[in-house]
Design an enzyme around this catalytic site. Structure first.
Site, PDB file in Angstrom:
ATOM      1  N   ASN A 121      12.824  35.919 -11.898  1.00 42.32           N
ATOM      2  CA  ASN A 121      12.769  37.380 -11.669  1.00 42.32           C
ATOM      3  C   ASN A 121      11.425  37.914 -12.141  1.00 42.32           C
ATOM      4  O   ASN A 121      10.796  38.723 -11.461  1.00 42.32           O
ATOM      5  CB  ASN A 121      13.805  38.163 -12.487  1.00 42.32           C
ATOM      6  CG  ASN A 121      15.062  37.421 -12.798  1.00 42.32           C
ATOM      7  OD1 ASN A 121      15.000  36.287 -13.259  1.00 42.32           O
ATOM      8  ND2 ASN A 121      16.203  38.062 -12.565  1.00 42.32           N
ATOM      9  N   CYS A 122      11.036  37.448 -13.321  1.00 45.55           N
ATOM     10  CA  CYS A 122       9.863  38.007 -13.986  1.00 45.55           C
ATOM     11  C   CYS A 122       8.594  37.643 -13.228  1.00 45.55           C
ATOM     12  O   CYS A 122       7.539  38.223 -13.466  1.00 45.55           O
ATOM     13  CB  CYS A 122       9.795  37.497 -15.425  1.00 45.55           C
ATOM     14  SG  CYS A 122      11.417  37.487 -16.209  1.00 45.55           S
ATOM     15  N   ILE A 162      37.217  35.930 -21.798  1.00 43.57           N
ATOM     16  CA  ILE A 162      36.087  36.428 -21.004  1.00 43.57           C
ATOM     17  C   ILE A 162      34.881  36.741 -21.897  1.00 43.57           C
ATOM     18  O   ILE A 162      34.995  37.480 -22.874  1.00 43.57           O
ATOM     19  CB  ILE A 162      36.502  37.677 -20.189  1.00 43.57           C
ATOM     20  CG1 ILE A 162      37.715  37.339 -19.307  1.00 43.57           C
ATOM     21  CG2 ILE A 162      35.341  38.180 -19.342  1.00 43.57           C
ATOM     22  CD1 ILE A 162      38.176  38.456 -18.397  1.00 43.57           C
TER      23      ILE A 162
HETATM   24  C1  LIG Z   1      10.770  42.224 -11.266  1.00 45.18           C
HETATM   25  C2  LIG Z   1      11.316  41.898 -12.611  1.00 45.18           C
HETATM   26  C3  LIG Z   1      10.430  41.538 -13.628  1.00 45.18           C
HETATM   27  C4  LIG Z   1      10.920  41.246 -14.885  1.00 45.18           C
HETATM   28  N1  LIG Z   1      10.025  40.877 -15.867  1.00 45.18           N
HETATM   29  C5  LIG Z   1      10.496  40.550 -17.074  1.00 45.18           C
HETATM   30  C6  LIG Z   1       9.611  40.106 -18.072  1.00 45.18           C
HETATM   31  O1  LIG Z   1       8.387  39.990 -17.859  1.00 45.18           O
HETATM   32  N2  LIG Z   1      10.123  39.789 -19.307  1.00 45.18           N
HETATM   33  C7  LIG Z   1      11.469  39.898 -19.553  1.00 45.18           C
HETATM   34  O2  LIG Z   1      11.875  39.576 -20.678  1.00 45.18           O
HETATM   35  N3  LIG Z   1      12.322  40.299 -18.629  1.00 45.18           N
HETATM   36  C8  LIG Z   1      11.871  40.639 -17.390  1.00 45.18           C
HETATM   37  N4  LIG Z   1      12.749  41.037 -16.437  1.00 45.18           N
HETATM   38  C9  LIG Z   1      14.163  41.170 -16.812  1.00 45.18           C
HETATM   39  C10 LIG Z   1      14.894  39.859 -16.725  1.00 45.18           C
HETATM   40  O3  LIG Z   1      14.692  39.266 -15.482  1.00 45.18           O
HETATM   41  C11 LIG Z   1      16.358  40.108 -16.988  1.00 45.18           C
HETATM   42  O4  LIG Z   1      16.493  40.634 -18.281  1.00 45.18           O
HETATM   43  C12 LIG Z   1      17.214  38.868 -16.889  1.00 45.18           C
HETATM   44  O5  LIG Z   1      17.038  38.243 -15.665  1.00 45.18           O
HETATM   45  C13 LIG Z   1      18.676  39.236 -17.113  1.00 45.18           C
HETATM   46  O6  LIG Z   1      19.462  38.128 -16.937  1.00 45.18           O
HETATM   47  P1  LIG Z   1      20.946  38.278 -16.389  1.00 45.18           P
HETATM   48  O7  LIG Z   1      21.482  36.920 -16.310  1.00 45.18           O
HETATM   49  O8  LIG Z   1      21.655  39.286 -17.171  1.00 45.18           O
HETATM   50  O9  LIG Z   1      20.769  38.908 -14.958  1.00 45.18           O
HETATM   51  P2  LIG Z   1      20.036  38.348 -13.698  1.00 45.18           P
HETATM   52  O10 LIG Z   1      19.021  37.356 -14.082  1.00 45.18           O
HETATM   53  O11 LIG Z   1      19.569  39.534 -12.939  1.00 45.18           O
HETATM   54  O12 LIG Z   1      21.179  37.618 -12.914  1.00 45.18           O
HETATM   55  C14 LIG Z   1      22.331  38.301 -12.487  1.00 45.18           C
HETATM   56  C15 LIG Z   1      22.797  37.702 -11.193  1.00 45.18           C
HETATM   57  O13 LIG Z   1      24.151  38.008 -11.009  1.00 45.18           O
HETATM   58  C16 LIG Z   1      24.397  38.158  -9.633  1.00 45.18           C
HETATM   59  N5  LIG Z   1      25.642  38.898  -9.476  1.00 45.18           N
HETATM   60  C17 LIG Z   1      25.883  40.177  -9.853  1.00 45.18           C
HETATM   61  N6  LIG Z   1      27.158  40.509  -9.591  1.00 45.18           N
HETATM   62  C18 LIG Z   1      27.726  39.428  -9.027  1.00 45.18           C
HETATM   63  C19 LIG Z   1      29.004  39.169  -8.539  1.00 45.18           C
HETATM   64  N7  LIG Z   1      29.953  40.085  -8.602  1.00 45.18           N
HETATM   65  N8  LIG Z   1      29.264  37.956  -8.006  1.00 45.18           N
HETATM   66  C20 LIG Z   1      28.292  37.018  -7.959  1.00 45.18           C
HETATM   67  N9  LIG Z   1      27.064  37.223  -8.400  1.00 45.18           N
HETATM   68  C21 LIG Z   1      26.773  38.419  -8.954  1.00 45.18           C
HETATM   69  C22 LIG Z   1      23.178  38.884  -9.159  1.00 45.18           C
HETATM   70  O14 LIG Z   1      23.008  38.696  -7.754  1.00 45.18           O
HETATM   71  C23 LIG Z   1      22.082  38.261  -9.974  1.00 45.18           C
HETATM   72  O15 LIG Z   1      21.405  37.226  -9.274  1.00 45.18           O
HETATM   73  C24 LIG Z   1      12.297  41.321 -15.151  1.00 45.18           C
HETATM   74  C25 LIG Z   1      13.177  41.674 -14.137  1.00 45.18           C
HETATM   75  C26 LIG Z   1      12.708  41.943 -12.889  1.00 45.18           C
HETATM   76  C27 LIG Z   1      13.647  42.308 -11.809  1.00 45.18           C
HETATM   77  C1  LIG Z   2      16.201  27.068 -16.420  1.00 47.22           C
HETATM   78  C2  LIG Z   2      17.650  27.386 -16.734  1.00 47.22           C
HETATM   79  C3  LIG Z   2      18.540  26.803 -15.699  1.00 47.22           C
HETATM   80  C4  LIG Z   2      18.014  26.848 -18.119  1.00 47.22           C
HETATM   81  O1  LIG Z   2      17.915  25.460 -18.191  1.00 47.22           O
HETATM   82  P1  LIG Z   2      18.086  24.734 -19.593  1.00 47.22           P
HETATM   83  O2  LIG Z   2      17.969  23.279 -19.394  1.00 47.22           O
HETATM   84  O3  LIG Z   2      19.237  25.238 -20.316  1.00 47.22           O
HETATM   85  O4  LIG Z   2      16.874  25.315 -20.437  1.00 47.22           O
HETATM   86  P2  LIG Z   2      15.413  24.788 -20.684  1.00 47.22           P
HETATM   87  O5  LIG Z   2      14.823  24.223 -19.461  1.00 47.22           O
HETATM   88  O6  LIG Z   2      14.699  25.924 -21.353  1.00 47.22           O
HETATM   89  O7  LIG Z   2      15.603  23.609 -21.753  1.00 47.22           O
HETATM   90  C5  LIG Z   2      16.134  23.885 -22.996  1.00 47.22           C
HETATM   91  C6  LIG Z   2      16.821  22.664 -23.523  1.00 47.22           C
HETATM   92  O8  LIG Z   2      15.909  21.586 -23.666  1.00 47.22           O
HETATM   93  C7  LIG Z   2      15.851  21.176 -25.026  1.00 47.22           C
HETATM   94  N1  LIG Z   2      14.472  20.802 -25.291  1.00 47.22           N
HETATM   95  C8  LIG Z   2      13.344  21.513 -25.004  1.00 47.22           C
HETATM   96  N2  LIG Z   2      12.273  20.810 -25.342  1.00 47.22           N
HETATM   97  C9  LIG Z   2      12.708  19.647 -25.865  1.00 47.22           C
HETATM   98  C10 LIG Z   2      12.058  18.507 -26.407  1.00 47.22           C
HETATM   99  N3  LIG Z   2      10.732  18.417 -26.434  1.00 47.22           N
HETATM  100  N4  LIG Z   2      12.823  17.511 -26.885  1.00 47.22           N
HETATM  101  C11 LIG Z   2      14.168  17.577 -26.832  1.00 47.22           C
HETATM  102  N5  LIG Z   2      14.833  18.623 -26.318  1.00 47.22           N
HETATM  103  C12 LIG Z   2      14.099  19.642 -25.844  1.00 47.22           C
HETATM  104  C13 LIG Z   2      16.328  22.349 -25.802  1.00 47.22           C
HETATM  105  O9  LIG Z   2      16.839  21.983 -27.050  1.00 47.22           O
HETATM  106  C14 LIG Z   2      17.389  22.901 -24.881  1.00 47.22           C
HETATM  107  O10 LIG Z   2      18.543  22.118 -24.974  1.00 47.22           O
HETATM  108  P3  LIG Z   2      19.867  22.718 -25.708  1.00 47.22           P
HETATM  109  O11 LIG Z   2      20.137  24.044 -25.054  1.00 47.22           O
HETATM  110  O12 LIG Z   2      20.893  21.692 -25.458  1.00 47.22           O
HETATM  111  O13 LIG Z   2      19.484  22.850 -27.130  1.00 47.22           O
HETATM  112  C15 LIG Z   2      17.887  28.914 -16.838  1.00 47.22           C
HETATM  113  O14 LIG Z   2      17.156  29.405 -17.925  1.00 47.22           O
HETATM  114  C16 LIG Z   2      17.425  29.635 -15.625  1.00 47.22           C
HETATM  115  O15 LIG Z   2      18.101  29.651 -14.633  1.00 47.22           O
HETATM  116  N6  LIG Z   2      16.228  30.238 -15.709  1.00 47.22           N
HETATM  117  C17 LIG Z   2      15.621  30.887 -14.585  1.00 47.22           C
HETATM  118  C18 LIG Z   2      15.995  32.367 -14.532  1.00 47.22           C
HETATM  119  C19 LIG Z   2      15.423  33.162 -15.624  1.00 47.22           C
HETATM  120  O16 LIG Z   2      15.511  32.797 -16.793  1.00 47.22           O
HETATM  121  N7  LIG Z   2      14.813  34.301 -15.244  1.00 47.22           N
HETATM  122  C20 LIG Z   2      14.247  35.176 -16.185  1.00 47.22           C
HETATM  123  C21 LIG Z   2      12.952  34.667 -16.631  1.00 47.22           C
HETATM  124  S1  LIG Z   2      11.769  34.594 -15.327  1.00 47.22           S
END
Ligand SMILES: Cc1cc2nc3c(=O)[nH]c(=O)nc-3n(C[C@H](O)[C@H](O)[C@H](O)COP(=O)(O)OP(=O)(O)OC[C@H]3O[C@@H](n4cnc5c(N)ncnc54)[C@H](O)[C@@H]3O)c2cc1C
Ligand SMILES: CC(C)(COP(=O)(O)OP(=O)(O)OC[C@H]1O[C@@H](n2cnc3c(N)ncnc32)[C@H](O)[C@@H]1OP(=O)(O)O)[C@@H](O)C(=O)NCCC(=O)NCCS
Ligand SMILES: Cc1cc2nc3c(=O)[nH]c(=O)nc-3n(C[C@H](O)[C@H](O)[C@H](O)COP(=O)(O)OP(=O)(O)OC[C@H]3O[C@@H](n4cnc5c(N)ncnc54)[C@H](O)[C@@H]3O)c2cc1C
Ligand SMILES: CC(C)(COP(=O)(O)OP(=O)(O)OC[C@H]1O[C@@H](n2cnc3c(N)ncnc32)[C@H](O)[C@@H]1OP(=O)(O)O)[C@@H](O)C(=O)NCCC(=O)NCCS
Lengths: 541, 541
Positions: free
Chosen positions: A41-42, A273
């Site tokens: 997202n970010c 929940i």
């Molecule tokens: C453009 C943008 C830039 C951002 N930049 C930053 C940043 O630089 N640093 C930062 O810390 N944070 C940033 N954020 C905020 C960050 O992305 C959110 O805080 C974070 O993703 C929240 O995680 P979440 O899991 O609560 O929600 P999300 O990551 O938004 O995931 C929620 C998901 O749930 C799904 N969903 C909702 N309702 C339902 C349903 N009823 N059934 C099935 N699916 C559903 C949605 O489609 C969505 O994909 C940014 C966000 C945006 C949009």
């Molecule tokens: C990526 C995603 C699927 C998470 O995956 P994940 O495997 O749980 O998380 P990471 O890739 O950060 O890895 C963390 C794990 O690796 C382990 N790890 C990291 N570096 C390690 C190292 N050098 N040696 C051993 N373990 C290590 C951590 O301990 C952690 O494991 P644990 O949770 O069992 O303690 C989830 O964060 C995601 O969907 N991110 C994308 C969306 C998002 O965050 N958007 C907002 C920001 S743009």
């Protein structure tokens, strides 16, 4: 045991992967109503700007990769539409076909995130939010279709609005930024947001404060000031609200802040929940109240903590500081804890320090300036919040302050931090140490300070303003009515100074501090203008 | 009240300026045997390299500027040669004329700094240290006089030796770096110093480990390995020792570490005599022992604290962590607290974590890699120390860890730090949070780890090594004898794996962690190679 997760991005997917690592036998399904999971997202704004050029880089995981590595059953284009808490089932609708199924759970994790706030921009206006992969696909396609220079209106000068502005400008789009409030970047206090405003102007952004969009107009939109501005595209970034509809309909308790209420284990009022992420109310680290903080770090952390809880490991229940950061045209603005506005809103006593240090020793080339603001509880000396804006090194300093706050260090204890110093990185007294020194001087009564917004009243009440900068600095710009007595001459000229209350100031506060010490020991009633000419200028303009 | 200060640079001058601010009536004299005060010692190497081009930038203050602003009586070219504690006088010799005077004091501050360690390079060898403005004047004049490419030998691969190397190379000088020990950058553990060694080679430095200089030779110097290397210039940077001669002759107590012993108010055993800076023993933050840490930050801070004590304000008595940082050809190496070597030297139990994260989200361009090492007390979970080496963001992470240590945060509590995240600055889980997760998993027994130096013995004892990286990564380089089972196939291939103890590894440790979780829940005895292939490679080579 079967766990169903609603929402497959930051909070939801972090819970899913951790739960799998903790429990190979768990049955884990993730329903995501959008077409993508685990996306960045970010990163979305930077794809609009072309800084991130490969769309695939935004998609950190796919249902396939998550199945291969974590044996997760991830279903995109599946929306959870209802929860039956008694039956422990959810209704799932395939968004493409409309087909509905019922799925049972032992544990349910709500990670539905936030929804764009509505009702601020007029109904019927063709706006787009910047929240999903679909949004950026739409925005980039629309811009690609414009011949000549495209123009856009961005509504809302918060984090995402400003990131959108930066990236649109980077792409060559003419941008009008429309902000309802009286300053850009509302999370900051006004005087700290001034450099952001200036930076926008430098990059040709047409910033309209105290303004709203009222209607569409030919080739653009009409603003509340009556003007019409061109817009091939209108981005609505006035903010988000927790998406609690599903939870609320099922009778899950919603906190006063509007987010789902959870305990330290991310558990809702229904013990089966859990909830996590932007949809959830956080506990404020300063006063323990329920607050909304929509940040990816918290969503990831609490997602993992939710998995721990479900797997029977202890919850963590740590309160949130709201650390946040914005990059804008090479400027960085970051904050932690409470702003002064918020403190004032609570009627809480506080002490303020402004400084304007360099990112590293100025004798080493490349040092960049920054402005810092520290908010302190005058009774306990606890750090209540901080704001920093400037060039390189801002991110480091906000993280040090966030860590200090988590470690319970007082403002004066910042003097004791032993930060890494070589001249490319810092100063022998790091800006953080200097903040501590200034704070300590105020706490000890070594220097008395006056804030920029208190100056006019103090002068009305008879105080005389003494500018202790050099004659050259004074000539280049000064506070009207100030008398100029350069610091190095102040001892000799002390006898000529008026007897009444004095306010001294320099460029940033540092020489003013030495001047105040000299004068107060000379028996004069003196206060130092906190942050000096620079903070005053930022505040009054 | 009259205060005399011996030494007019970091510690001494910080005491002088603060004392003036606290007390306008104080009589303050500063004696400096060199020709300059308040100079930027830490900038000297960069003047040699031409990075700092204006020599004037090194001279932060002059006796004149200090007189004008702080009414200090600063006398350069004046050496204090003796202290008469009963008479409360010092003998001062003008270094140019040899004339001696006696000056009385109420309070005396010893801020004489350190002296180059001698007796390691052979007597008679024409070496130069890099400690003063005179030194860099001499070095730059000498190099300017060489026709063709100049060559230099730098003895000692510590902080200042490496800074000298970088700057000589930057100036086009051919450099041989001679180091008595078996690794460069002795403060680091060997596997963490490997990138520094590599970086030196990349920049054409001739690095000679386990070697000393034995004699001068025609056009250069002869090394202990019998070779002769060219040298227009030999820089001796084998280290420093506290300059305690004046203090010792006057019967001031010297600590076991070799530095002057002071209490929390920087007071020596003579209540009229204070000491500060490189000449003084510090209190170690980990075990409270007396240690030598020669850093500008501490000298500045303790100088200020000395003034506070003399002015009757409470002392601060905060222990020292030894945070330190080195820049080398764009690489940054930083540390805080104890190294593993030092922990082992004390026979102290410890736990180690190695990680290799990116400076910020990898989906945003420009992320740089770094290697981190965290040392933890296995009983209390306290952070004992850390080392980080890599590109951008290293300085930020070491400062966060230093702050966490000062705030008393445990290794597991690093998971809770709420650090500023936007993709240009960090990851949603910052590298510091990830260190915490790995540490927490070890503390909780969620994963068992094996260190790089334990691998050979474990395999000798029968353990089988499983590389869980992709087939492509395996083919590009692997640990001899490892079998390759990519993580995403490990569940199916679990039945084929041997029953005995397994060690899994990936590139950095992260996939190994997931693999270890899958296998251990499958009933296997498994450990994850900490830091993966990367740490192992750095360690064994
Ligand atoms: C453009 C943008 C830039 C951002 N930049 C930053 C940043 O630089 N640093 C930062 O810390 N944070 C940033 N954020 C905020 C960050 O992305 C959110 O805080 C974070 O993703 C929240 O995680 P979440 O899991 O609560 O929600 P999300 O990551 O938004 O995931 C929620 C998901 O749930 C799904 N969903 C909702 N309702 C339902 C349903 N009823 N059934 C099935 N699916 C559903 C949605 O489609 C969505 O994909 C940014 C966000 C945006 C949009
Ligand atoms: C990526 C995603 C699927 C998470 O995956 P994940 O495997 O749980 O998380 P990471 O890739 O950060 O890895 C963390 C794990 O690796 C382990 N790890 C990291 N570096 C390690 C190292 N050098 N040696 C051993 N373990 C290590 C951590 O301990 C952690 O494991 P644990 O949770 O069992 O303690 C989830 O964060 C995601 O969907 N991110 C994308 C969306 C998002 O965050 N958007 C907002 C920001 S743009
Ligand atoms: C090349 C170099 C690079 C460095 N880089 C860094 C760095 O990047 N980061 C960092 O933290 N630290 C660095 N340091 C260390 C830092 O400079 C010292 O820790 C700090 O200066 C110590 O302060 P001090 O007041 O104890 O001693 P100094 O600053 O050395 O001052 C002591 C002064 O006392 C004078 N003196 C001694 N005896 C007498 C006497 N009897 N009478 C009169 N005068 C006397 C000396 O001439 C000297 O000028 C560096 C040091 C050097 C030399
Ligand atoms: C420069 C030197 C003379 C010290 O001067 P100093 O005035 O005591 O220190 P600084 O310039 O850092 O200023 C710190 C003072 O300004 C105050 N200050 C800083 N920013 C301020 C602000 N914005 N508003 C008000 N006060 C401020 C601090 O509180 C502190 O005052 P205090 O000690 O009374 O609390 C001394 O450090 C020195 O000689 N340094 C060069 C040598 C050296 O350090 N070498 C090693 C590193 S290369």
């Amino acid at each position: 045991m079967k766990t169903i997760i609603v929402g497959g991005v930051a909070g939801g997917m972090s819970a899913a992967t951790r739960l799998r690592r903790l429990d190979e036998t768990a049955d884990i399904s993730v329903f995501e109503r959008g077409h993508y999971v685990s996306f960045a997202n970010c990163g979305l704004p930077y794809y609009v700007g072309g800084v991130i050029s490969d769309r695939g880089d935004l998609l950190l995981q796919t249902p396939e990769s998550l199945a291969a590595r974590f044996r997760l059953d991830v279903r995109v284009d599946h929306e959870v539409t209802a929860i039956d808490r008694d039956a422990k089932t959810v209704t799932v609708r395939q968004t493409r076909s409309g087909a509905e199924t019922t799925e049972s759970y032992d544990r349910l994790i709500l990670a539905a995130g936030a929804l764009a706030r509505t009702g601020i921009t007029p109904a019927g206006l063709a706006t787009r939010t910047l929240r999903t992969v679909d949004d950026v696909d739409h925005i980039t396609a629309l811009l690609a279709g414009v011949t000549g220079q495209a123009s856009a209106v961005v509504i809302g000068a918060g984090f995402i609005g400003l990131e959108a502005v930066e990236n649109l400008v980077h792409r060559g789009v003419h941008v009008t930024l429309v902000e309802f409030g009286s300053q850009v970047f509302g999370p900051f206090d006004a005087e700290m947001a001034a450099p952001i405003f200036d930076e926008l102007l430098v990059h040709g952004v047409d910033v309209r404060l105290n303004t709203t969009v009222v209607a569409s107009a030919d080739g653009g939109v009409e603003l509340s000031d009556g003007s019409v501005v061109p817009a091939d595209l209108v981005i609505d970034s006035v903010g988000v609200l927790p998406d609690t509809s599903l939870a609320a309909r099922a009778g899950i308790t919603i906190g006063a802040s509007g987010g789902i209420q959870v305990d330290g284990s991310q558990q809702t009022n229904d013990p089966s929940i859990y909830a996590v992420g932007d949809g959830v109310e956080k506990i404020d680290a300063i006063d323990g109240s329920g607050v909304l903080i929509t940040m990816a770090g918290l969503a990831n952390r609490h997602g993992r903590a939710t998995a721990d809880s479900i797997a029977g490991e202890p919850g963590e229940a740590s309160p949130a500081l709201g650390t946040a950061i914005l990059g804008l045209f090479g400027l960085t603005a970051a904050m932690v804890g409470w702003s002064e506005k918020r403190i004032l809103g609570q009627g809480r006593a506080h002490r303020v320090v402004h400084t304007h240090p360099a990112s590293h020793a100025t004798y080493y080339p490349g040092a960049e300036g920054m402005s810092m603001k520290l908010l302190i509880d005058p009774v306990t000396d606890a750090i209540l919040g901080a704001q920093i804006v400037g060039g390189s090194g801002v991110d480091k300093r906000i993280d040090i302050l966030a860590t200090a706050m988590t470690g319970g260090l007082t403002a004066s204890a910042l003097t004791r931090l032993e930060l890494a110093y070589a001249p490319q990185y810092s100063s022998a007294k790091d800006p953080i140490n200097q903040l501590g020194y200034v704070a300590e001087n105020l706490a000890a009564g070594t220097t008395r300070a006056l804030q920029w917004h208190e100056l006019a009243a103090a002068r009305d009440a008879g105080a005389v303003l003494v500018d202790v900068r050099s004659a050259g600095e004074f000539a280049a710009g000064n506070i009207p009515g100030a008398i100029n007595v350069p610091l190095d001459e102040i001892r000799e000229r002390l006898p000529d100074l008026p007897d009444g209350p004095l306010i001294v100031h320099c460029q940033v506060g540092q020489r003013g501090h030495t001047a105040a010490r000299i004068l107060s020991q000379g028996g004069l009633d003196v206060r130092n203008l906190d942050g000096g000419y620079r903070t005053w200028t930022a505040g009054v303009t």
